[in-house]
Enzyme design. Structure first.
Site, PDB file in Angstrom:
ATOM      1  CE1 TYR A 109       2.109 -10.504   4.318  1.00 45.26           C
ATOM      2  CE2 TYR A 109       3.828 -10.687   2.648  1.00 45.26           C
ATOM      3  CZ  TYR A 109       3.105  -9.929   3.552  1.00 45.26           C
ATOM      4  OH  TYR A 109       3.382  -8.590   3.670  1.00 45.26           O
ATOM      5  CD  GLU A 197       0.591  -7.260   5.306  1.00 50.66           C
ATOM      6  OE1 GLU A 197       1.809  -7.417   5.450  1.00 50.66           O
ATOM      7  OE2 GLU A 197      -0.148  -6.751   6.153  1.00 50.66           O
TER       8      GLU A 197
END
Length: 387
Positions: A109, A197
Site C-alpha cells: 500500500y 492512493e
C-alpha cells in the site's frame, strides 16, 4: 474532486509510471473485445465508481477467457455496488475497466497525502497492501510506515530509500521504489492533488513494480489552474445538489440532519450548525451563499435545500455587510413564493438595512418566523421541526 481509476492511471501513465494495459468499456460486448485485444491469460474487470472497497463488494472480478469476461460484465454493468463508502443506496456501475493480469509476488500500500499536522506532504505505506488495508491500520498499526517530505527541498532520493528499507526491501528494490515515488510525487505536486492512493502497488515475480490500482483526488481550490483535470469530472458520480451548488458558486456539504441551513460566511455557517445542535437539533447541511448573493443565488440555495427529502425545516441566518439585508429578504420572499416552501422557515437578519429587510419579511404574507438572535433562531427552528 475524485478521479476514476482509469483516469488516475491515464494521468500516471503520462509521467511514465509502470501500468498494465487496459481499456474502458461501457457494454459487455466492449468488454469481450477488450479481453481479446489483451490476449491470452487472465484479465480483470473493475467497476468504475467513486468508492473504495470494490473488491469485497463484487466490483472486481477475474476472467480467464473473453467469454467469461463478457458474462461478468453483463452482471456488473448496471448493478448497484454497495461498499462501506457508498452507504446502503450503493453506486450504479455504468462503466468498467478491463485490465491485463500480472504475476503478483507481493502487494503493498502506498499513498501520498497532505499532512496538515506536519505541514508537508507525507508518504504513508504498508507491506500489507490489498483489500484489508483498513483493518491492518486498526489491528496492526506497526505495519503502517510514514515518511515526511520536507517542503523546503521537496522529494529526495533518500526519502524513497528510507521508505524502501522500512518496507523491508534490499538496496536494489529500494532504488526502484525511490524512482517510482519520485514520479508519484511529481504527479501530486504538479497536478495539485490532495491524495494519491495506490492499493496495491505490486511487486511482480519478475521483480518489477506495477501500479495495480490508483486513486487521485484533486484539490478543488486548485481546479482553476488544472482545466484538463477539471474536464474529467464525472457528473454521474456527483450528488445533483453538489453540482447545482458549484454552478452557482455556493459552498455546500450535505449532512445527516433535518434542518436546512442557509448562511453567508463559513464561520457563521459553522456557528449556526453549533447553535442548532445546542438546542437538540441536527443540521442537514452546510450551505454558504457568500457575501454577494443575488435573488437568483438565494432561489438556487432554496432549491438545493428543498431537494433534500430529509429537510423538515430551514434556518436562514444572514449578517448583512457587503450583502444588504433588504436585498436578501427580497430574495428569500421571492424564492419562497416561487418554490412554494411548505416547511417551517426561520429567518434571522442582522447588519446593513436590517430594519428594511425585516419589514419586507413581515409584509410578505408568508409564514416566515423572524428571529432576533442566534439563540432565538436556533430554538425556534428546532421547536418548529419537532412539532
Amino acid at each position: 474532486m475524485n478521479l476514476h481509476e482509469y483516469q488516475s492511471k491515464e494521468l500516471m501513465a503520462s509521467y511514465g509510471l509502470p501500468l498494465l494495459r487496459g481499456y474502458l468499456c461501457y457494454s459487455a460486448g466492449e468488454v469481450e473485445s477488450a479481453a481479446d485485444r489483451l490476449g491470452a491469460g487472465l484479465c480483470v474487470i473493475k467497476a468504475q465508481v467513486h468508492a473504495g472497497g470494490r473488491g469485497k463488494a463484487g466490483g472486481v472480478k477475474l476472467a480467464k477467457t473473453s467469454a467469461e469476461a463478457r458474462t461478468i460484465a453483463e452482471k456488473m454493468i448496471g448493478m448497484r455496488l454497495v461498499t462501506p463508502q457508498t452507504g446502503a443506496q450503493g453506486k450504479l456501475v455504468r462503466k468498467v475497466y478491463v485490465e491485463a493480469g500480472c504475476n503478483i509476488d507481493k502487494e503493498y500500500y502506498i499513498s501520498l497525502l497532505l499532512d496538515r499536522a506536519r505541514r508537508c506532504i507525507s508518504i504513508v505505506a504498508s507491506s500489507a497492501g490489498g483489500m484489508d488495508i483498513e483493518q491492518v491500520a486498526h489491528t496492526a498499526p506497526e505495519k503502517i510506515v510514514r515518511v515526511a517530505i520536507d517542503p523546503k527541498v521537496g522529494y529526495q532520493t533518500f526519502n524513497g530509500l528510507n521508505l524502501g528499507f522500512k518496507l523491508g526491501f534490499d538496496l536494489e528494490r529500494s532504488r526502484l521504489l525511490s524512482a517510482l515515488m519520485h514520479k508519484l510525487y511529481r504527479v501530486f505536486v504538479e497536478k495539485d492533488l490532495s491524495l494519491i492512493e495506490v492499493n496495491p502497488l505490486v511487486l511482480t515475480k519478475e521483480g518489477t513494480f506495477v501500479v495495480l490500482d490508483a486513486k487521485c483526488t484533486i484539490d478543488d481550490n486548485a481546479l482553476f489552474r488544472q482545466p484538463a483535470l477539471q474536464a474529467l469530472l464525472d457528473y454521474d458520480e456527483q450528488d445533483p445538489k453538489d453540482l447545482s451548488a458549484a454552478k452557482f458558486g455556493l459552498s455546500y456539504v450535505a449532512l445527516d440532519g433535518n434542518i436546512g441551513c442557509m448562511v453567508n460566511g463559513a464561520g457563521l455557517a459553522m456557528a449556526t450548525m453549533d447553535i442548532i445542535k445546542s438546542f437538540g437539533g441536527e443540521p442537514a447541511n452546510f450551505l454558504d451563499v457568500g457575501g454577494g448573493a443575488s435573488k437568483e443565488t438565494v432561489t438556487e440555495a432554496f432549491k438545493i435545500l428543498l431537494s433534500d427529502s430529509k429537510v423538515k425545516g430551514i434556518l436562514v441566518n444572514i449578517f448583512g455587510g457587503i450583502m444588504k439585508c433588504d436585498v436578501i429578504a427580497a430574495g428569500i420572499v421571492a424564492a419562497a413564493k416561487d418554490l412554494g416552501v411548505t416547511v417551517p422557515l426561520v429567518v434571522r437578519l442582522q447588519g446593513t438595512n436590517v430594519d428594511k429587510g425585516r419589514e419586507i419579511l413581515s409584509q410578505s404574507g408568508l409564514r416566515i418566523v423572524a428571529a432576533d438572535t442566534m439563540d432565538d433562531a436556533g430554538r425556534k427552528i428546532v421547536e418548529a421541526v419537532a412539532k
